[in-house]
Motif scaffolding. Structure first.
Motif, PDB file in Angstrom:
ATOM      1  N   LEU A   1       0.856  -1.048  -0.140  1.00  0.00           N
ATOM      2  CA  LEU A   1      -0.109  -0.026  -0.065  1.00  0.00           C
ATOM      3  C   LEU A   1       0.812   1.157  -0.074  1.00  0.00           C
ATOM      4  N   PRO A   2       0.279   2.317  -0.507  1.00  0.00           N
ATOM      5  CA  PRO A   2       1.070   3.585  -0.588  1.00  0.00           C
ATOM      6  C   PRO A   2       1.574   3.922   0.958  1.00  0.00           C
ATOM      7  N   PRO A   3       2.805   4.450   0.961  1.00  0.00           N
ATOM      8  CA  PRO A   3       3.519   4.568   2.224  1.00  0.00           C
ATOM      9  C   PRO A   3       2.736   5.430   3.287  1.00  0.00           C
ATOM     10  N   GLU A   4       1.942   6.560   2.515  1.00  0.00           N
ATOM     11  CA  GLU A   4       1.036   7.397   3.290  1.00  0.00           C
ATOM     12  C   GLU A   4      -0.135   6.872   4.068  1.00  0.00           C
ATOM     13  N   ARG A   5      -0.531   5.583   3.618  1.00  0.00           N
ATOM     14  CA  ARG A   5      -1.523   4.824   4.438  1.00  0.00           C
ATOM     15  C   ARG A   5      -1.099   3.928   5.555  1.00  0.00           C
ATOM     16  N   ALA A   6       0.243   3.733   5.562  1.00  0.00           N
ATOM     17  CA  ALA A   6       0.705   2.528   6.136  1.00  0.00           C
ATOM     18  C   ALA A   6       0.256   2.971   7.850  1.00  0.00           C
ATOM     19  N   GLU A   7       0.445   3.845   8.263  1.00  0.00           N
ATOM     20  CA  GLU A   7       0.539   4.146   9.738  1.00  0.00           C
ATOM     21  C   GLU A   7      -1.127   3.740  10.042  1.00  0.00           C
ATOM     22  N   GLU A   8      -1.852   4.522   9.348  1.00  0.00           N
ATOM     23  CA  GLU A   8      -3.575   4.348   9.461  1.00  0.00           C
ATOM     24  C   GLU A   8      -3.921   2.897   9.489  1.00  0.00           C
ATOM     25  N   ALA A   9      -3.410   2.138   8.453  1.00  0.00           N
ATOM     26  CA  ALA A   9      -3.707   0.611   8.284  1.00  0.00           C
ATOM     27  C   ALA A   9      -3.065   0.107   9.410  1.00  0.00           C
ATOM     28  N   LEU A  10      -1.657   0.390   9.881  1.00  0.00           N
ATOM     29  CA  LEU A  10      -1.420  -0.548  11.108  1.00  0.00           C
ATOM     30  C   LEU A  10      -2.272  -0.242  12.480  1.00  0.00           C
ATOM     31  N   GLU A  11      -2.772   0.872  12.430  1.00  0.00           N
ATOM     32  CA  GLU A  11      -3.635   1.269  13.675  1.00  0.00           C
ATOM     33  C   GLU A  11      -4.859   0.493  13.482  1.00  0.00           C
ATOM     34  N   ALA A  12      -5.282   0.582  12.486  1.00  0.00           N
ATOM     35  CA  ALA A  12      -6.884  -0.115  12.212  1.00  0.00           C
ATOM     36  C   ALA A  12      -6.657  -1.605  12.689  1.00  0.00           C
ATOM     37  N   LEU A  13      -5.765  -2.307  12.125  1.00  0.00           N
ATOM     38  CA  LEU A  13      -5.347  -3.719  12.405  1.00  0.00           C
ATOM     39  C   LEU A  13      -5.247  -3.912  13.942  1.00  0.00           C
ATOM     40  N   GLU A  14      -4.531  -3.010  14.486  1.00  0.00           N
ATOM     41  CA  GLU A  14      -4.091  -3.077  15.860  1.00  0.00           C
ATOM     42  C   GLU A  14      -5.561  -3.169  16.756  1.00  0.00           C
ATOM     43  N   ARG A  15      -6.489  -2.166  16.005  1.00  0.00           N
ATOM     44  CA  ARG A  15      -7.783  -1.865  16.928  1.00  0.00           C
ATOM     45  C   ARG A  15      -8.684  -3.282  16.836  1.00  0.00           C
ATOM     46  N   GLU A  16      -8.437  -4.106  15.761  1.00  0.00           N
ATOM     47  CA  GLU A  16      -8.990  -5.211  15.511  1.00  0.00           C
ATOM     48  C   GLU A  16      -8.383  -6.511  16.112  1.00  0.00           C
ATOM     49  N   GLY A  17      -7.237  -6.218  16.748  1.00  0.00           N
ATOM     50  CA  GLY A  17      -6.333  -7.167  17.571  1.00  0.00           C
ATOM     51  C   GLY A  17      -5.627  -8.038  16.266  1.00  0.00           C
ATOM     52  N   ILE A  18      -5.190  -7.416  15.089  1.00  0.00           N
ATOM     53  CA  ILE A  18      -4.463  -8.380  14.164  1.00  0.00           C
ATOM     54  C   ILE A  18      -2.954  -7.762  14.260  1.00  0.00           C
ATOM     55  N   ASP A  19      -1.984  -8.319  14.592  1.00  0.00           N
ATOM     56  CA  ASP A  19      -0.455  -8.006  14.442  1.00  0.00           C
ATOM     57  C   ASP A  19      -0.230  -7.603  13.053  1.00  0.00           C
ATOM     58  N   ALA A  20       0.441  -6.636  12.770  1.00  0.00           N
ATOM     59  CA  ALA A  20       0.995  -6.422  11.304  1.00  0.00           C
ATOM     60  C   ALA A  20       2.170  -5.752  11.479  1.00  0.00           C
ATOM     61  N   SER A  21       3.129  -6.140  10.423  1.00  0.00           N
ATOM     62  CA  SER A  21       4.617  -5.757  10.271  1.00  0.00           C
ATOM     63  C   SER A  21       4.686  -5.142   8.882  1.00  0.00           C
ATOM     64  N   LEU A  22       5.692  -4.020   8.992  1.00  0.00           N
ATOM     65  CA  LEU A  22       6.021  -3.579   7.529  1.00  0.00           C
ATOM     66  C   LEU A  22       7.404  -4.198   7.317  1.00  0.00           C
ATOM     67  N   VAL A  23       7.483  -5.025   6.275  1.00  0.00           N
ATOM     68  CA  VAL A  23       8.478  -5.990   5.848  1.00  0.00           C
ATOM     69  C   VAL A  23       9.424  -5.524   4.713  1.00  0.00           C
ATOM     70  N   GLY A  24       8.908  -4.556   4.047  1.00  0.00           N
ATOM     71  CA  GLY A  24       9.745  -4.310   2.776  1.00  0.00           C
ATOM     72  C   GLY A  24       9.128  -3.056   2.135  1.00  0.00           C
ATOM     73  N   GLU A  25       9.928  -3.022   0.884  1.00  0.00           N
ATOM     74  CA  GLU A  25       9.221  -2.069  -0.184  1.00  0.00           C
ATOM     75  C   GLU A  25       9.041  -2.652  -1.504  1.00  0.00           C
ATOM     76  N   VAL A  26       8.328  -1.711  -2.305  1.00  0.00           N
ATOM     77  CA  VAL A  26       8.124  -2.106  -3.841  1.00  0.00           C
ATOM     78  C   VAL A  26       9.113  -1.167  -4.654  1.00  0.00           C
ATOM     79  N   ARG A  27       9.932  -1.517  -5.446  1.00  0.00           N
ATOM     80  CA  ARG A  27      10.728  -0.688  -6.244  1.00  0.00           C
ATOM     81  C   ARG A  27      10.790  -1.010  -7.897  1.00  0.00           C
ATOM     82  N   GLU A  28      11.223  -0.329  -8.596  1.00  0.00           N
ATOM     83  CA  GLU A  28      11.466  -0.539  -9.945  1.00  0.00           C
ATOM     84  C   GLU A  28      12.293  -1.652 -10.342  1.00  0.00           C
ATOM     85  N   GLY A  29      11.849  -2.744 -11.267  1.00  0.00           N
ATOM     86  CA  GLY A  29      12.752  -4.001 -11.494  1.00  0.00           C
ATOM     87  C   GLY A  29      11.775  -5.098 -11.315  1.00  0.00           C
ATOM     88  N   ARG A  30      12.214  -6.243 -11.132  1.00  0.00           N
ATOM     89  CA  ARG A  30      11.415  -7.251 -11.174  1.00  0.00           C
ATOM     90  C   ARG A  30      11.976  -8.423 -10.433  1.00  0.00           C
TER      91      ARG A  30
END
Lengths: 333, 333
Positions: free
Chosen positions: A273-302
Motif C-alpha cells: 500500500l502507499p506509504p502514506e496509508r501505512a500508519e493508519e492501516a497498522l492502527e486499524a489492524l491493531e484495533r481489530e487485534g491483528i498483528d501486522a508488520s512492515l517488512v519491505g518496499e516495492v521498487r522498479e525492477g522485477r
C-alpha cells in the motif's frame, strides 16, 4: 503440490475455452480469484480450492481457505459450494463431522452454503473437498496480486509459516519429540491453524487503500511475496529481520532444519500500500487485534530480493518450493 | 454414488452456515444449481459437480456435466472453474490431455475457464475434477426442478440411459461380447457420450416457457422424473412405451438384465410445460435437430407413477438406485 509456473503457462493459462471480455482477472500467475464484470457496477469474485492433505479439520479448512482468496480481492465472501468426496468405506459419521465443520466455519466467516455435492467416490483414500467461493464487489474496484506499485510499502499480518507450523506440530510430532521439542510447545503450534482466516484483515486493508493483496500458501511468505513481485512486474525488497516468526515456528523449524519463510503460510496476509496509508492501516489492524508488520518496499525492477539476517542477500525466483514438500520427500510421508 | 435424500436432509441441507435472503434456491432435494438474487434484475446461477469415475474423457465430461446444471435453470453457462486433482505419479501428459479436453469442451459450450486449480494430490488413484459453473440470468426469471404445475405435459429430449449406455459399452465390454453383443453395436453405444450436453435444448425450452427442467443423472430418467415430482409436490404420471430407448441401449440392457429407465442418463433433458406450448416446443427442438417426446403429465398428488409396457403400474420413491451401481456391486468393479 501446486504446479510450477511454466507448466501452468503451457497447459492451463492458454486453454481457457472462449475468451470473455467481461472477465477482468482470469487464470494467470499468482492470481487465485477470478473477477468478472457483471455490469451495473457489480463485480463477481470467484475462486475454487481443494483440500487434499488434511483429514481432521478438512471441512473447516476447506471453507476458510476458499473464502480467504475471495477476500484478498477486497470482496466479502458470501456464498460457497463444497464438493465433498469421501472414500467408499467412509461411514455416515464422516459426513456428519465434515458438514458440521463446514457449517461452523461458514458461520465464522459469515457465508452461506448455496450448493455442493457429497458422494462416496471410487479412487480416493481420504476425504477431499473442493470448495468454490463467491463474492460480489458493488463499487467496481478490485484488488489483485499484480497491483503492487513502485513506492508501496509491503505489509504482512500475523506471523510467517502459520499453517505449516500447525502441520509440522501434527504430522511430524514424533520426530519433533525425539529431537527434544517439548510437548506443550507442539500443542501450541498445532493450534496456529485457528488463525487461518484472513478475511477480516483483507476487507480492512481493502478499505485502507491496499494496491495489491495476496494470501501466501505453498512456498510460504517468500513464495507469496515472489508472486506479488513477478505478477506485478516489480522488485519487492524485504528484510528477514522484519518478518515476524513465532517462537513455536522457530523452534520447530530449527529442529527440522527448515526455513520458516518458505513454510506454507495460510493465515498470513501480504498487502502492498502507499506509504502514506501505512500508519493508519497498522492502527486499524491493531484495533481489530491483528498483528501486522512492515517488512519491505516495492521498487522498479522485477523479482524478490531478500536481505537475510546474516547479511547475505537472495534473489528469489518465480517458484518457491515449500519446505514441507522437501521435508515430505526427504522423510517419506 | 449420490447420497440418499434422508442423509442429505439430515447432514447437508440443514448445515448451510449463515442463511442469506438473497439466495432464492439453495441446497435442497433435486435442485442442483443455486440461484442468487444480485439485485438490478440479475440472478447468479451456480453449480459444482465432481467427475470421479471416468478416466478417458474426464476433462471433457467435467465441463459438460457442470454446464448442464446451469443451463437447466434457463441460464446460459458462462464461466467455469475446474479443480483438477491428479495422482502423484501422473505425468505432465496427464495435465496436457485434461486441459486440452477442458479447452475443447469449453469451446463447444461457449464458456470461459476463469479460474481453477491443478495439483498432484496425495490420496487419489485417478484424475478427479470438481468443476464449478456459473451463469447470469438478466431478466429475473429462473426455472427449477420444483416448478412443475398441474396440467403440464412432461417432455424429454433424446433417449433414456444415454450416459449409461456409453459406460456399459466401455466398462462392461468383455462381459457384453461374451454375451453375444456385436462389437460394432458396442462402438456405437460408446459414442452416446457425445450427446451429453443439454445446454442447447435447455436454453430453448426455457424460452418456450418450461415450468420445470431437470437433468437426470444417477437413477436415470425415472430418477430424474421422481426428483421433479417430489421436489414439485405433484404426481408425475408417465408411460414407459412413450419413453424412447435407443436400440443400442435396449440390446446392452437386455444382455445385462437391467432397466434402461433407471440407467444414468446425462444427455437427456426433462422438462414440464403448459400443454398449449408443447407443439411449438417440439417443432423448435426439431428445427435444432434435437429429438423430443411427450412422455407423461403432471397431476395433483405426489410421486412418480410409471405405467409399464407390460400393463403393470409402479409408484417410484424419492430415491432411485442407479442400475449401474447395482451392476457394479453385483459384478465387482
Amino acid at each position: 503440490m501446486k504446479l510450477r509456473p511454466e507448466l501452468l503457462e503451457k497447459y492451463v493459462f492458454s486453454r481457457v475455452g472462449v475468451r470473455d471480455p467481461r472477465v477482468l482477472v482470469g487464470p494467470s500467475y499468482g492470481e487465485d480469484s477470478a473477477v468478472v464484470d457483471l455490469g451495473s457496477g457489480k463485480l463477481l469474485v470467484a475462486h475454487i480450492d481443494p483440500i487434499t492433505g488434511a483429514v481432521e479439520n478438512v471441512g473447516w479448512l476447506a471453507v476458510h481457505v476458499a473464502c480467504n482468496d475471495v477476500a484478498v480481492r477486497g470482496a466479502r465472501p458470501a456464498w460457497i459450494m463444497p464438493a465433498i468426496l469421501l472414500p467408499e468405506d467412509a461411514g455416515e459419521e464422516a459426513i456428519d463431522t465434515i458438514t458440521r465443520q463446514i457449517d461452523s466455519a461458514a458461520r465464522e466467516v459469515g457465508v452461506m452454503v448455496i450448493g455442493g455435492h457429497t458422494e462416496f467416490a471410487p479412487g480416493v483414500d481420504r476425504p477431499i473437498i473442493a470448495t468454490a467461493a463467491l463474492g460480489i464487489l458493488e463499487e467496481g474496484r478490485y484488488i489483485s496480486t499484480s497491483g503492487a506499485e513502485v513506492g508501496d510499502v509491503v505489509l504482512m499480518t500475523k506471523r510467517a509459516g502459520l499453517e505449516g507450523t500447525s502441520i509440522l506440530a501434527t504430522d511430524f510430532r514424533e520426530a519433533l519429540l525425539e529431537r527434544g521439542v517439548e510437548e506443550e510447545l507442539l500443542e501450541r503450534g498445532a493450534r496456529f491453524l485457528e488463525m487461518i482466516s484472513v478475511v477480516k484483515e483483507a476487507l480492512l486493508l481493502a478499505r485502507m487503500g491496499a494496491d495489491s493483496m495476496h494470501d501466501p500458501t505453498e512456498g510460504g511468505v517468500l513464495g507469496g511475496l515472489a508472486e506479488v513481485a513477478y505478477a506485478s512486474g516489480k522488485l519487492v525488497e524485504v528484510w528477514e529481520e522484519r518478518i515476524p516468526v513465532a517462537e513455536e515456528t522457530r523452534v520447530l523449524c530449527e529442529a527440522l532444519e527448515i526455513d520458516p519463510l518458505k513454510l506454507i503460510s495460510s493465515g498470513t496476509l501480504i498487502a502492498t500500500l502507499p506509504p502514506e496509508r501505512a500508519e493508519e492501516a497498522l492502527e486499524a489492524l491493531e484495533r481489530e487485534g491483528i498483528d501486522a508488520s512492515l517488512v519491505g518496499e516495492v521498487r522498479e525492477g522485477r523479482g524478490l530480493l531478500v536481505h537475510r539476517a546474516d547479511g547475505r542477500s537472495e534473489l528469489v525466483g518465480e517458484y518457491v518450493e515449500d519446505e514441507l514438500m522437501r521435508l515430505w520427500s526427504e522423510l517419506g510421508r
